[in-house]
Design a protein around this motif. Sequence first.
Motif, PDB file in Angstrom:
ATOM      1  N   ALA A 258      37.381  14.119 -24.786  1.00  0.00           N
ATOM      2  CA  ALA A 258      37.088  15.307 -25.599  1.00  0.00           C
ATOM      3  C   ALA A 258      35.591  15.594 -25.621  1.00  0.00           C
ATOM      4  O   ALA A 258      35.161  16.749 -25.507  1.00  0.00           O
ATOM      5  N   GLY A 259      34.790  14.566 -25.765  1.00  0.00           N
ATOM      6  CA  GLY A 259      33.346  14.756 -25.782  1.00  0.00           C
ATOM      7  C   GLY A 259      32.797  15.268 -24.469  1.00  0.00           C
ATOM      8  O   GLY A 259      31.901  16.113 -24.441  1.00  0.00           O
ATOM      9  N   GLU A 260      33.332  14.767 -23.361  1.00  0.00           N
ATOM     10  CA  GLU A 260      32.853  15.195 -22.050  1.00  0.00           C
ATOM     11  C   GLU A 260      33.302  16.624 -21.732  1.00  0.00           C
ATOM     12  O   GLU A 260      32.524  17.424 -21.230  1.00  0.00           O
ATOM     13  N   VAL A 261      34.558  16.924 -22.006  1.00  0.00           N
ATOM     14  CA  VAL A 261      35.082  18.249 -21.678  1.00  0.00           C
ATOM     15  C   VAL A 261      34.443  19.324 -22.551  1.00  0.00           C
ATOM     16  O   VAL A 261      34.058  20.391 -22.061  1.00  0.00           O
ATOM     17  N   LEU A 262      34.315  19.039 -23.843  1.00  0.00           N
ATOM     18  CA  LEU A 262      33.751  20.020 -24.768  1.00  0.00           C
ATOM     19  C   LEU A 262      32.221  19.968 -24.832  1.00  0.00           C
ATOM     20  O   LEU A 262      31.617  20.720 -25.592  1.00  0.00           O
ATOM     21  N   ARG A 263      31.631  19.044 -24.076  1.00  0.00           N
ATOM     22  CA  ARG A 263      30.187  18.858 -24.029  1.00  0.00           C
ATOM     23  C   ARG A 263      29.587  18.624 -25.419  1.00  0.00           C
ATOM     24  O   ARG A 263      28.580  19.212 -25.794  1.00  0.00           O
ATOM     25  N   LEU A 264      30.232  17.754 -26.173  1.00  0.00           N
ATOM     26  CA  LEU A 264      29.783  17.438 -27.522  1.00  0.00           C
ATOM     27  C   LEU A 264      28.711  16.355 -27.452  1.00  0.00           C
ATOM     28  O   LEU A 264      28.992  15.219 -27.096  1.00  0.00           O
ATOM     29  N   ARG A 265      27.523  16.721 -27.790  1.00  0.00           N
ATOM     30  CA  ARG A 265      26.393  15.786 -27.717  1.00  0.00           C
ATOM     31  C   ARG A 265      25.854  15.422 -29.091  1.00  0.00           C
ATOM     32  O   ARG A 265      24.794  14.832 -29.192  1.00  0.00           O
ATOM     33  N   ILE A 266      26.559  15.777 -30.129  1.00  0.00           N
ATOM     34  CA  ILE A 266      26.067  15.502 -31.480  1.00  0.00           C
ATOM     35  C   ILE A 266      26.513  14.110 -31.926  1.00  0.00           C
ATOM     36  O   ILE A 266      27.617  13.667 -31.628  1.00  0.00           O
ATOM     37  N   ARG A 267      25.642  13.454 -32.628  1.00  0.00           N
ATOM     38  CA  ARG A 267      25.916  12.094 -33.089  1.00  0.00           C
ATOM     39  C   ARG A 267      27.111  12.022 -34.018  1.00  0.00           C
ATOM     40  O   ARG A 267      27.891  11.087 -33.970  1.00  0.00           O
ATOM     41  N   VAL A 268      27.233  13.019 -34.885  1.00  0.00           N
ATOM     42  CA  VAL A 268      28.250  12.979 -35.927  1.00  0.00           C
ATOM     43  C   VAL A 268      29.663  12.897 -35.334  1.00  0.00           C
ATOM     44  O   VAL A 268      30.525  12.204 -35.871  1.00  0.00           O
ATOM     45  N   PHE A 269      29.906  13.579 -34.228  1.00  0.00           N
ATOM     46  CA  PHE A 269      31.230  13.540 -33.595  1.00  0.00           C
ATOM     47  C   PHE A 269      31.612  12.111 -33.231  1.00  0.00           C
ATOM     48  O   PHE A 269      32.712  11.649 -33.554  1.00  0.00           O
ATOM     49  N   TYR A 270      30.722  11.396 -32.580  1.00  0.00           N
ATOM     50  CA  TYR A 270      31.026  10.029 -32.149  1.00  0.00           C
ATOM     51  C   TYR A 270      31.062   9.067 -33.331  1.00  0.00           C
ATOM     52  O   TYR A 270      31.859   8.115 -33.343  1.00  0.00           O
ATOM     53  N   MET A 271      30.240   9.302 -34.338  1.00  0.00           N
ATOM     54  CA  MET A 271      30.248   8.447 -35.516  1.00  0.00           C
ATOM     55  C   MET A 271      31.546   8.611 -36.303  1.00  0.00           C
ATOM     56  O   MET A 271      32.151   7.625 -36.731  1.00  0.00           O
ATOM     57  N   VAL A 272      31.993   9.854 -36.484  1.00  0.00           N
ATOM     58  CA  VAL A 272      33.247  10.103 -37.206  1.00  0.00           C
ATOM     59  C   VAL A 272      34.437   9.570 -36.413  1.00  0.00           C
ATOM     60  O   VAL A 272      35.345   8.940 -36.976  1.00  0.00           O
ATOM     61  N   ALA A 273      34.443   9.800 -35.115  1.00  0.00           N
ATOM     62  CA  ALA A 273      35.551   9.311 -34.282  1.00  0.00           C
ATOM     63  C   ALA A 273      35.640   7.791 -34.319  1.00  0.00           C
ATOM     64  O   ALA A 273      36.732   7.229 -34.469  1.00  0.00           O
TER      65      ALA A 273
ATOM     66  N   ALA B 190      24.141   6.724 -28.233  1.00  0.00           N
ATOM     67  CA  ALA B 190      22.823   6.420 -27.679  1.00  0.00           C
ATOM     68  C   ALA B 190      22.892   6.084 -26.196  1.00  0.00           C
ATOM     69  O   ALA B 190      21.949   6.375 -25.452  1.00  0.00           O
ATOM     70  N   SER B 191      23.985   5.495 -25.748  1.00  0.00           N
ATOM     71  CA  SER B 191      24.048   5.118 -24.342  1.00  0.00           C
ATOM     72  C   SER B 191      24.732   6.155 -23.466  1.00  0.00           C
ATOM     73  O   SER B 191      24.349   6.316 -22.311  1.00  0.00           O
ATOM     74  N   ALA B 192      25.722   6.879 -23.985  1.00  0.00           N
ATOM     75  CA  ALA B 192      26.457   7.811 -23.119  1.00  0.00           C
ATOM     76  C   ALA B 192      26.698   9.172 -23.754  1.00  0.00           C
ATOM     77  O   ALA B 192      26.722  10.172 -23.056  1.00  0.00           O
ATOM     78  N   GLY B 193      26.896   9.236 -25.040  1.00  0.00           N
ATOM     79  CA  GLY B 193      27.300  10.478 -25.672  1.00  0.00           C
ATOM     80  C   GLY B 193      26.243  11.551 -25.741  1.00  0.00           C
ATOM     81  O   GLY B 193      26.555  12.737 -25.778  1.00  0.00           O
ATOM     82  N   ARG B 194      24.989  11.161 -25.728  1.00  0.00           N
ATOM     83  CA  ARG B 194      23.934  12.171 -25.860  1.00  0.00           C
ATOM     84  C   ARG B 194      23.779  13.030 -24.615  1.00  0.00           C
ATOM     85  O   ARG B 194      23.124  14.065 -24.644  1.00  0.00           O
ATOM     86  N   SER B 195      24.383  12.628 -23.510  1.00  0.00           N
ATOM     87  CA  SER B 195      24.345  13.454 -22.303  1.00  0.00           C
ATOM     88  C   SER B 195      25.756  13.835 -21.860  1.00  0.00           C
ATOM     89  O   SER B 195      26.001  14.061 -20.684  1.00  0.00           O
ATOM     90  N   ALA B 196      26.675  13.930 -22.809  1.00  0.00           N
ATOM     91  CA  ALA B 196      28.066  14.243 -22.485  1.00  0.00           C
ATOM     92  C   ALA B 196      28.184  15.627 -21.872  1.00  0.00           C
ATOM     93  O   ALA B 196      27.570  16.582 -22.329  1.00  0.00           O
ATOM     94  N   GLY B 197      28.973  15.712 -20.831  1.00  0.00           N
ATOM     95  CA  GLY B 197      29.238  16.988 -20.201  1.00  0.00           C
ATOM     96  C   GLY B 197      28.120  17.526 -19.337  1.00  0.00           C
ATOM     97  O   GLY B 197      28.191  18.644 -18.851  1.00  0.00           O
ATOM     98  N   TYR B 198      27.098  16.722 -19.103  1.00  0.00           N
ATOM     99  CA  TYR B 198      25.978  17.184 -18.289  1.00  0.00           C
ATOM    100  C   TYR B 198      26.406  17.291 -16.833  1.00  0.00           C
ATOM    101  O   TYR B 198      26.981  16.370 -16.267  1.00  0.00           O
TER     102      TYR B 198
END
Length: 134
Positions: A67-82, A117-125
């Motif tokens: 979901a993060g890669e397809v929707l290009r979600l790079r916000i911390r809150v998404f991964y923290m809540v998930a 910090a390792s992968a989510g901040r560049s999701a969907g790049y």
Amino acid sequence: MILHILKRTFFILLGYGVATIASGVVVGLIFAYSTNSMMNEIFGIVVIAILFIGVYAALPALLTVIAGEVLRLRIRVFYMVAATLIGMALPVVVQLDYWFIAVGLGFGPIAGLIYWASAGRSAGYVPDRISLPV
């Protein structure tokens, strides 16, 4: 493009692995402390907790990553809540004591932040395509 996909996959696996290890260490130490385990048992408990979290959280984490890669979600809150939701749901699904839900609630945001910090901040790049000269 293939190198980019391999690089993304490496960082996704690295992020999941580090977040799993961090979560497993915390859960294992809390479990070992709550059961008054001896010092020589703590390492085994931590290893089992890391493996347990790694196996049982893999599918929900995979869905979150997709979901993060397809929707290009790079916000911390998404991964923290998930990660928090996964950490809170895991003890319920495998029928552990309910105080493990509090552990998931407490450490889930940190695991999500580690992954971000390792992968989510560049999701969907997607790198710009370089056209070859004709």
